[in-house]
Design a protein around this motif. Sequence first.
Motif, PDB file in Angstrom:
ATOM      1  N   UNK A 184       0.887  -0.883  -0.011  1.00  0.00           N
ATOM      2  CA  UNK A 184      -0.469  -0.198  -0.292  1.00  0.00           C
ATOM      3  C   UNK A 184       0.644   0.978   0.077  1.00  0.00           C
ATOM      4  N   UNK A 185       1.748   1.292   0.288  1.00  0.00           N
ATOM      5  CA  UNK A 185       2.787   2.620   0.424  1.00  0.00           C
ATOM      6  C   UNK A 185       3.673   2.465  -0.786  1.00  0.00           C
ATOM      7  N   UNK A 186       3.188   2.014  -1.444  1.00  0.00           N
ATOM      8  CA  UNK A 186       3.888   2.136  -2.795  1.00  0.00           C
ATOM      9  C   UNK A 186       3.484   3.446  -4.019  1.00  0.00           C
ATOM     10  N   UNK A 187       2.006   3.495  -3.319  1.00  0.00           N
ATOM     11  CA  UNK A 187       0.821   4.501  -3.701  1.00  0.00           C
ATOM     12  C   UNK A 187       1.365   6.148  -2.627  1.00  0.00           C
ATOM     13  N   UNK A 188       1.417   7.023  -3.810  1.00  0.00           N
ATOM     14  CA  UNK A 188       1.838   8.532  -3.611  1.00  0.00           C
ATOM     15  C   UNK A 188       0.016   8.809  -2.145  1.00  0.00           C
TER      16      UNK A 188
END
Length: 598
Positions: A239-243
């Motif tokens: 999920x933290x791959x999304x800005x």
Amino acid sequence: MEIVVQKDSMDFIIKSRCVRRGLCSRRHSLWILLILLVVCIAIQTFVARQARNDKLTGLPHLRSVNKQHLFPTVLNVWESIQSLTAKTDVKSPQTDRTADVHQQNEGYRKQLDYILSKHVDNLAIDSQTEARKASAGKPLLPKHGASLGLQVPLALNSTRKSFISDTPNPPSLLKAHINSVPTKETCHPKSHIVFLKTHKTASSTILNILYRYGESRNLTFALPLNKHSQLFYPFSFASHFVEGVSSRSLREFHIMCNHMRFRKYEVAKVMPRDTFYFSILRNPVAMMESIFIYYRSIPAFHKTHSLDNFLDNSWKNYNSSVTNNHYAHNILAFDFGFDNNVAPGADDLEERTSMAIAAIERDFHLILISEYFDESMILLKHVLCWSLEDIVSFKLNSRSEKSRHPLLPETAEKIKRWNALDWRIYLHFNTSFWLKVDSLVGQEQMKREVSQLRELQTKLANSCLKDGGAVDPSKIKDVGLKPFQYGAAVIQGYNLNPDLDTQTKIKCQRLITPELQYTARLYTQQFPELAAKHKQETKGVSPRRQRSDRTGMTGRAWARDAHYRQMMRRKFSNLKNQRALTSALLPHTDANNNTSLP
């Protein structure tokens, strides 16, 4: 005289008691009905709340039935009270309506079972017929599961097994998808969407459709962190791959559609619960030819002079631990998050295929087929409740004909053996695609709408494009509209007509903007401050160096993932050895209850 008076008094007392008993009985019945009324209201409240919760989960449902067909309403109970008070015996139409609903649902079930058995059973017949008709050097396009010589054992037994035995109640699941399609009266356009962008499947064109739809409606995209073009592929999605997720600068995302290796529970952390999930597959034979040309520089292909040469020495040339070699083997399974390293003749091939199909059926509402792109767009239009203008497109990231190489039937068979997992997944969803076309749209309506879509495409091409179609990159005038070139493929683009008004130019330019440029523009619109900071940091750095840095970051992420998997394997291996050692050191008891030490 006294006797007569006493008799009259006794009659009066008896009558009064009867009246009181009757009134009490009537009052008792009213109390019972009142209690039933309260219970019914509570049940209806629970059902309504449960329906809202189910709607939020985004799961497919059966055709909705009015709750008054299932539970008595307040009006029904009040009518019962009135009928009792008036001492009338009025028959409620409730039972008849409920029976009609059950009969209707039973009809749906029988109709679906018939369609399912018809298509699955015809899979073997059609494949054998098409295989006999296949001429040398002319690979067949797949339709209704019959494509490029489907093997007979898989055609009937394994395919029916994948439909019925190895998926979680697939007839009910498929019926749920079929009956969940809204009618014209209840159709509301969907805006929470996840598109798993697979490789070399016309997915860039679908990405453009989603980008245009979201941008025109001011929707929020789940874009890659730090202005990347991919969600750190081939690293399994997190999920933290999304800005905006870690910084919590955005509270809601509408559309996620960039390249990623799918991991459902991580995607669900980002997207709302009512999100619609879909993806697209392509015939693994044609896809392998495209991948070999486009990813010619990966280690698995680098030392081979032809695709046949690689396939003849596949296990010698292929090393799964080398970065980017996953492109060469079962790439579809890899993109969906499965282990792609399965040998063609592995004992667990069928089991792994069934598990993959069941997982895709569970996580995705719709799987499209690249060979039938226009039909796929019409089906998508119906499911999403979009308009024809929303799904019209021009081909993007497409190769020129001079970089395409026709395959011989022998080469096609080698590809199907090498990518056996992809091949079986494709066959299953090619069949389910046509089932949904028949059930949701119908053949005649599909033909009409495909014709309308192509007419609209032709109209837009005449209006927007200078040359009427795609051109080689050397002929593209606007550098900002030139697609990224990679490998030995020649990726074509478009030129705009010069005499366009402002509004038409914006519309046409969105239709032909390549993936990398469009992604960067949307990132700048959503995160202007971060985009400005990124521009300042990369000032003076060449685009090639920027791509190299991003590739390096992705490679490091992939290395971390591989290292983590290796650590987990060692951990479980050590645990297994410890258990074996402990078992060996413990006293043993034989059948006669005699205990002995090792």
